[in-house]
Design an enzyme around this catalytic site. Sequence first.
Site, PDB file in Angstrom:
ATOM      1  N   ASP A 154       0.739  -1.090  -0.059  1.00  0.00           N
ATOM      2  CA  ASP A 154       0.060   0.093   0.024  1.00  0.00           C
ATOM      3  C   ASP A 154       0.964   1.089  -0.093  1.00  0.00           C
ATOM      4  O   ASP A 154       0.434   2.355   0.469  1.00  0.00           O
ATOM      5  CB  ASP A 154      -0.754  -0.184   1.365  1.00  0.00           C
ATOM      6  CG  ASP A 154      -2.058  -1.043   1.121  1.00  0.00           C
ATOM      7  OD1 ASP A 154      -2.116  -1.540   0.132  1.00  0.00           O
ATOM      8  OD2 ASP A 154      -2.610  -1.148   2.165  1.00  0.00           O
ATOM      9  N   CYS A 208     -17.108 -18.208  -7.074  1.00  0.00           N
ATOM     10  CA  CYS A 208     -18.212 -17.743  -6.384  1.00  0.00           C
ATOM     11  C   CYS A 208     -19.891 -18.330  -6.723  1.00  0.00           C
ATOM     12  O   CYS A 208     -20.666 -18.186  -6.085  1.00  0.00           O
ATOM     13  CB  CYS A 208     -18.371 -16.162  -6.580  1.00  0.00           C
ATOM     14  SG  CYS A 208     -16.867 -15.322  -5.657  1.00  0.00           S
ATOM     15  N   CYS A 211     -23.758 -17.391  -5.874  1.00  0.00           N
ATOM     16  CA  CYS A 211     -23.696 -16.961  -4.602  1.00  0.00           C
ATOM     17  C   CYS A 211     -23.713 -15.509  -4.767  1.00  0.00           C
ATOM     18  O   CYS A 211     -22.596 -14.733  -5.396  1.00  0.00           O
ATOM     19  CB  CYS A 211     -22.839 -17.316  -3.785  1.00  0.00           C
ATOM     20  SG  CYS A 211     -22.948 -16.575  -2.005  1.00  0.00           S
ATOM     21  N   CYS A 214     -22.770 -11.578  -0.325  1.00  0.00           N
ATOM     22  CA  CYS A 214     -21.656 -10.284  -0.016  1.00  0.00           C
ATOM     23  C   CYS A 214     -22.434  -8.944  -0.425  1.00  0.00           C
ATOM     24  O   CYS A 214     -22.492  -7.922   0.218  1.00  0.00           O
ATOM     25  CB  CYS A 214     -20.400 -10.192  -0.400  1.00  0.00           C
ATOM     26  SG  CYS A 214     -20.375 -10.764  -2.225  1.00  0.00           S
ATOM     27  N   CYS A 234     -19.349   2.808   1.128  1.00  0.00           N
ATOM     28  CA  CYS A 234     -18.727   1.617   2.233  1.00  0.00           C
ATOM     29  C   CYS A 234     -18.410   2.072   3.393  1.00  0.00           C
ATOM     30  O   CYS A 234     -17.701   3.090   3.655  1.00  0.00           O
ATOM     31  CB  CYS A 234     -17.393   1.248   1.398  1.00  0.00           C
ATOM     32  SG  CYS A 234     -16.535  -0.096   2.008  1.00  0.00           S
ATOM     33  N   CYS A 268     -19.367 -14.555   3.446  1.00  0.00           N
ATOM     34  CA  CYS A 268     -18.652 -15.209   2.511  1.00  0.00           C
ATOM     35  C   CYS A 268     -18.478 -16.692   3.074  1.00  0.00           C
ATOM     36  O   CYS A 268     -17.722 -16.770   3.892  1.00  0.00           O
ATOM     37  CB  CYS A 268     -17.465 -14.707   2.030  1.00  0.00           C
ATOM     38  SG  CYS A 268     -16.662 -15.801   0.660  1.00  0.00           S
TER      39      CYS A 268
END
Length: 371
Positions: A154, A208, A211, A214, A234, A268
Site C-alpha cells: 500500500d 463464487c 452466490c 456479500c 462503504c 462469505c
Amino acid sequence: MTSENENYTEILHWLKGQAKELGFSDVKISDLDLTQEVPYFQEWLRKGHHGQMHYMSRHANLRANPNDLLPGVVRSICFRMDYLPRVKDDNNVNHLTEDFRSKELLQLKDASQAIVSVYARGRDYHKVLRKNLLVIAKLLEEKIADLKYRVLVDSAPVLEVALATKSGLGWRGKHTLNLNRQAGSMYFLGEIFVDIPLPVDEPVSNHCGSCQDCIDLCPTKAILAPFQIDANRCISYLTIEHPGSIPLELRSLMGNHVYGCDDCQLVCHWNKFAKNSTLADFDVRNQLDCSSLEEVFGWKKEDFDSKMQGSAIYRIGYERWMRNVSVALGNYLRSEQISVSQKSKITELLKNQYGCISELVDEHIAWALNP
C-alpha cells in the site's frame, strides 16, 4: 549445465521457504500486463466511486504502468499473509480458530459493542509486511547480482488485487477482494517488483458461482453489482478514509462499526476456511475484539494515542475515531436492545463530550442525541 530457467525455479523454491518462515502463507508470480484491468479501473474513477481518495486518480497512470514505478520491472512476486489473530486458551497456549465468523456475527448483533475490523486489532500490517518483505528482498539480492526490486505494501499506486488474481493467489470475489479456496479472504497482500523473468503462475478459476450474499447483505448497499463497489457508501471507507461529515442517510446503516467493516467477508462461505496468522503481531491488542462503545467513547486523546500507537487505527486520528463512535452510539440509542437506564447513561456521556473535541465530532454527537 544449469539453465537460467532452472536456476529461477530453484530460487523460487528457496524464496517460498523463506517466506513461510516469515509468516507468509503463499507466494505466486505474475507478469505486469494489466491491460485488461485498467479500463475497469478508469471507469470506476470516472464514476467517482473512489470518493475522496484523490490519490487513486492522481496516480492512475502509475497503476496502469508498473514500469514507471521500477524501470525494467517484468515480474511481481505476490505474497499472501493470513491475519486472523491467534487465540489463547486458559493455559495461555495458542491455537487456531475453528470458525471465527460465528463469534464475529454474534458481536455484530450486540449494538453496545464497538466493532473494529479484524485486520486492525493487532499491529499495523503495513509495518509487519514491509519489514518482512524487505528481509526477503535483501536475501534475494544476495542471490542475484544487480537485482532491481521494489517492495510494495500500500506504499505505491499498484493494482494489487489484479496482480494477486493474475498470479493465482486467488480469484476476485464479487465484493472485489481476492478469494482463495483454502483461505477465504482474510489475508493481506504484498508485492516485490523485480526485473528478473521468474516463471509466472497461472490464474485460478472463479468459485463464487451464483452466490451473492456479500452483495445482498452489505448494510449500505455499497456493492452495486458483482465486482463494483462505490466507496462513497462503504463503511470501511466512511470510517477510515472519509475525512469529513458522514452523510446523514448512511449513519443509521453503519450500526456499531467504529473502524472498518468485515460484513461482506463474514457472510462469505469461503471464509470458513480462513486461516489464523502464525505471527504474534496480529494478536488482539487493547481488547479491540470485545470493547463496548461506552468504554472507547470515554477515551481522552492521550488514551487514544497511547493505546493505538503502532496500530493501523492510529492513522485516522482521535477526531475521526470519536466521530465514528458518536455515530455508533447514536445507533445504540435507537436500538431496541438498550435499557432505559443505559439510554440515560449514554445520553449523558454524549452530552459531556459535546464541545470538547471539534465541530466535526459535535455534529455527529448532536445527530446521535436527536433520533
